[in-house]
Design a protein around this motif. Structure first.
Motif, PDB file in Angstrom:
ATOM      1  N   VAL A   6     -36.796  29.768 -64.166  1.00  0.00           N
ATOM      2  CA  VAL A   6     -37.765  30.184 -63.146  1.00  0.00           C
ATOM      3  C   VAL A   6     -38.914  29.187 -63.071  1.00  0.00           C
ATOM      4  CG1 VAL A   6     -39.452  31.966 -62.553  1.00  0.00           C
ATOM      5  CG2 VAL A   6     -37.157  32.613 -63.289  1.00  0.00           C
ATOM      6  N   VAL A   7     -39.409  28.738 -64.198  1.00  0.00           N
ATOM      7  CA  VAL A   7     -40.492  27.753 -64.220  1.00  0.00           C
ATOM      8  C   VAL A   7     -40.032  26.442 -63.574  1.00  0.00           C
ATOM      9  CG1 VAL A   7     -41.933  26.334 -65.734  1.00  0.00           C
ATOM     10  CG2 VAL A   7     -41.667  28.769 -66.186  1.00  0.00           C
ATOM     11  N   ILE A   8     -38.824  26.007 -63.892  1.00  0.00           N
ATOM     12  CA  ILE A   8     -38.284  24.781 -63.299  1.00  0.00           C
ATOM     13  C   ILE A   8     -38.189  24.909 -61.787  1.00  0.00           C
ATOM     14  CG2 ILE A   8     -36.189  23.379 -63.116  1.00  0.00           C
ATOM     15  CD1 ILE A   8     -35.778  23.857 -66.124  1.00  0.00           C
ATOM     16  N   LEU A   9     -37.681  26.041 -61.308  1.00  0.00           N
ATOM     17  CA  LEU A   9     -37.561  26.253 -59.863  1.00  0.00           C
ATOM     18  C   LEU A   9     -38.923  26.286 -59.174  1.00  0.00           C
ATOM     19  CD1 LEU A   9     -34.667  28.861 -59.691  1.00  0.00           C
ATOM     20  CD2 LEU A   9     -34.600  26.432 -59.121  1.00  0.00           C
ATOM     21  N   ILE A  10     -39.894  26.886 -59.809  1.00  0.00           N
ATOM     22  CA  ILE A  10     -41.239  26.935 -59.223  1.00  0.00           C
ATOM     23  C   ILE A  10     -41.836  25.530 -59.139  1.00  0.00           C
ATOM     24  CG2 ILE A  10     -43.610  27.705 -59.640  1.00  0.00           C
ATOM     25  CD1 ILE A  10     -42.409  30.325 -60.722  1.00  0.00           C
ATOM     26  N   VAL A  11     -41.692  24.753 -60.196  1.00  0.00           N
ATOM     27  CA  VAL A  11     -42.234  23.389 -60.193  1.00  0.00           C
ATOM     28  C   VAL A  11     -41.561  22.542 -59.118  1.00  0.00           C
ATOM     29  CG1 VAL A  11     -42.380  21.262 -61.547  1.00  0.00           C
ATOM     30  CG2 VAL A  11     -42.987  23.445 -62.587  1.00  0.00           C
ATOM     31  N   PHE A  12     -40.240  22.636 -59.015  1.00  0.00           N
ATOM     32  CA  PHE A  12     -39.536  21.880 -57.978  1.00  0.00           C
ATOM     33  C   PHE A  12     -39.922  22.355 -56.580  1.00  0.00           C
ATOM     34  CE2 PHE A  12     -36.074  20.660 -61.123  1.00  0.00           C
ATOM     35  CZ  PHE A  12     -36.485  19.341 -61.172  1.00  0.00           C
ATOM     36  N   LEU A  18     -45.174  19.983 -51.334  1.00  0.00           N
ATOM     37  CA  LEU A  18     -46.158  18.907 -51.240  1.00  0.00           C
ATOM     38  C   LEU A  18     -45.551  17.650 -50.605  1.00  0.00           C
ATOM     39  CD1 LEU A  18     -47.968  19.319 -54.668  1.00  0.00           C
ATOM     40  CD2 LEU A  18     -48.845  19.903 -52.397  1.00  0.00           C
ATOM     41  N   ALA A  19     -44.311  17.346 -50.956  1.00  0.00           N
ATOM     42  CA  ALA A  19     -43.644  16.183 -50.358  1.00  0.00           C
ATOM     43  C   ALA A  19     -43.383  16.412 -48.875  1.00  0.00           C
ATOM     44  CB  ALA A  19     -42.349  15.884 -51.095  1.00  0.00           C
ATOM     45  N   VAL A  34     -42.102   7.241 -48.704  1.00  0.00           N
ATOM     46  CA  VAL A  34     -42.287   7.652 -50.097  1.00  0.00           C
ATOM     47  C   VAL A  34     -42.022   9.149 -50.241  1.00  0.00           C
ATOM     48  CG1 VAL A  34     -44.013   7.938 -51.921  1.00  0.00           C
ATOM     49  CG2 VAL A  34     -43.849   5.785 -50.687  1.00  0.00           C
ATOM     50  N   ALA A  35     -42.481   9.937 -49.275  1.00  0.00           N
ATOM     51  CA  ALA A  35     -42.239  11.383 -49.323  1.00  0.00           C
ATOM     52  C   ALA A  35     -40.742  11.685 -49.229  1.00  0.00           C
ATOM     53  CB  ALA A  35     -42.992  12.085 -48.202  1.00  0.00           C
ATOM     54  N   ALA A  36     -40.024  10.955 -48.384  1.00  0.00           N
ATOM     55  CA  ALA A  36     -38.581  11.151 -48.290  1.00  0.00           C
ATOM     56  C   ALA A  36     -37.895  10.769 -49.597  1.00  0.00           C
ATOM     57  CB  ALA A  36     -38.018  10.330 -47.130  1.00  0.00           C
ATOM     58  N   ASP A  37     -38.351   9.698 -50.223  1.00  0.00           N
ATOM     59  CA  ASP A  37     -37.795   9.313 -51.527  1.00  0.00           C
ATOM     60  C   ASP A  37     -38.068  10.382 -52.587  1.00  0.00           C
ATOM     61  OD1 ASP A  37     -36.704   6.962 -50.667  1.00  0.00           O
ATOM     62  OD2 ASP A  37     -38.373   5.713 -51.334  1.00  0.00           O
ATOM     63  N   VAL A  38     -39.251  10.949 -52.549  1.00  0.00           N
ATOM     64  CA  VAL A  38     -39.584  12.006 -53.497  1.00  0.00           C
ATOM     65  C   VAL A  38     -38.669  13.214 -53.283  1.00  0.00           C
ATOM     66  CG1 VAL A  38     -41.365  13.690 -54.137  1.00  0.00           C
ATOM     67  CG2 VAL A  38     -41.955  11.284 -53.876  1.00  0.00           C
ATOM     68  N   LEU A  39     -38.431  13.571 -52.025  1.00  0.00           N
ATOM     69  CA  LEU A  39     -37.540  14.700 -51.751  1.00  0.00           C
ATOM     70  C   LEU A  39     -36.119  14.418 -52.236  1.00  0.00           C
ATOM     71  CD1 LEU A  39     -38.685  15.947 -48.244  1.00  0.00           C
ATOM     72  CD2 LEU A  39     -38.777  17.170 -50.397  1.00  0.00           C
ATOM     73  N   LEU A  40     -35.634  13.217 -51.995  1.00  0.00           N
ATOM     74  CA  LEU A  40     -34.300  12.878 -52.480  1.00  0.00           C
ATOM     75  C   LEU A  40     -34.239  12.894 -54.001  1.00  0.00           C
ATOM     76  CD1 LEU A  40     -33.204  10.038 -50.042  1.00  0.00           C
ATOM     77  CD2 LEU A  40     -32.270  12.334 -50.216  1.00  0.00           C
ATOM     78  N   THR A  41     -35.282  12.415 -54.632  1.00  0.00           N
ATOM     79  CA  THR A  41     -35.336  12.439 -56.089  1.00  0.00           C
ATOM     80  C   THR A  41     -35.356  13.874 -56.606  1.00  0.00           C
ATOM     81  OG1 THR A  41     -36.515  10.339 -56.086  1.00  0.00           O
ATOM     82  CG2 THR A  41     -36.643  11.655 -58.097  1.00  0.00           C
ATOM     83  N   GLU A  42     -36.072  14.741 -55.912  1.00  0.00           N
ATOM     84  CA  GLU A  42     -36.097  16.141 -56.315  1.00  0.00           C
ATOM     85  C   GLU A  42     -34.723  16.783 -56.185  1.00  0.00           C
ATOM     86  OE1 GLU A  42     -39.211  18.645 -54.828  1.00  0.00           O
ATOM     87  OE2 GLU A  42     -40.513  16.906 -54.631  1.00  0.00           O
ATOM     88  N   VAL A  43     -34.010  16.451 -55.127  1.00  0.00           N
ATOM     89  CA  VAL A  43     -32.666  16.996 -54.961  1.00  0.00           C
ATOM     90  C   VAL A  43     -31.766  16.546 -56.107  1.00  0.00           C
ATOM     91  CG1 VAL A  43     -30.600  16.913 -53.518  1.00  0.00           C
ATOM     92  CG2 VAL A  43     -32.822  17.269 -52.463  1.00  0.00           C
ATOM     93  N   CYS A  45     -32.755  15.675 -59.089  1.00  0.00           N
ATOM     94  CA  CYS A  45     -33.209  16.371 -60.305  1.00  0.00           C
ATOM     95  C   CYS A  45     -32.749  17.830 -60.322  1.00  0.00           C
ATOM     96  CB  CYS A  45     -34.727  16.303 -60.412  1.00  0.00           C
ATOM     97  SG  CYS A  45     -35.343  14.679 -60.814  1.00  0.00           S
ATOM     98  N   ILE A  46     -32.786  18.487 -59.177  1.00  0.00           N
ATOM     99  CA  ILE A  46     -32.321  19.877 -59.112  1.00  0.00           C
ATOM    100  C   ILE A  46     -30.831  19.949 -59.409  1.00  0.00           C
ATOM    101  CG2 ILE A  46     -31.926  21.808 -57.533  1.00  0.00           C
ATOM    102  CD1 ILE A  46     -34.643  21.062 -56.248  1.00  0.00           C
ATOM    103  N   LEU A  47     -30.060  19.034 -58.842  1.00  0.00           N
ATOM    104  CA  LEU A  47     -28.628  19.007 -59.142  1.00  0.00           C
ATOM    105  C   LEU A  47     -28.380  18.724 -60.628  1.00  0.00           C
ATOM    106  CD1 LEU A  47     -27.196  17.137 -56.042  1.00  0.00           C
ATOM    107  CD2 LEU A  47     -26.879  19.539 -56.642  1.00  0.00           C
ATOM    108  N   GLY A  48     -29.162  17.819 -61.187  1.00  0.00           N
ATOM    109  CA  GLY A  48     -29.035  17.540 -62.613  1.00  0.00           C
ATOM    110  C   GLY A  48     -29.389  18.739 -63.466  1.00  0.00           C
ATOM    111  N   ALA A  49     -30.455  19.440 -63.094  1.00  0.00           N
ATOM    112  CA  ALA A  49     -30.842  20.646 -63.836  1.00  0.00           C
ATOM    113  C   ALA A  49     -29.755  21.713 -63.727  1.00  0.00           C
ATOM    114  CB  ALA A  49     -32.167  21.175 -63.313  1.00  0.00           C
TER     115      ALA A  49
END
Length: 88
Positions: A6-12, A18-19, A34-43, A45-49
């Motif tokens: 739950v904490v991980i999902l909230i942080v993401f 924000l992105a 940069v915002a698009a890169d951040v969103l792709l990086t988050e995706v 990271c979410i898949l990795g998690a």
């Protein structure tokens, strides 16, 4: 383990919001890139998690494709901005 998820999902989610705000507001194309890169990086990271939490590797090809799209997109934007600033 559930509280950690739950904490991980909230942080993401907060990072994605924000992105998205930076992607919409701008003000320049570089800020949006940069915002698009951040969103792709988050995706990625979410898949990795998800892979770690559920003990699988089925998402690995998607992660590689998303990472490649992010790199090539960044290169394309950088070349576009470089040509725009230094016309021949």
């Amino acid at each position: 383990m559930t509280a950690l998820v739950v904490v991980i999902l909230i942080v993401f989610a907060v990072a994605a919001v924000l992105a998205l705000i930076r992607l919409v507001v701008g003000p320049s194309i570089l800020d949006r890139a940069v915002a698009a890169d951040v969103l792709l990086t988050e995706v990625v990271c979410i898949l990795g998690a998800d892979m770690v939490i559920n003990h699988h590797t089925r998402s690995l090809p998607a992660m590689l494709i998303i990472a490649a799209v992010g790199v090539f997109g960044s290169i394309a934007v950088a070349r576009f901005v470089a040509r725009k600033e230094n016309p021949r």
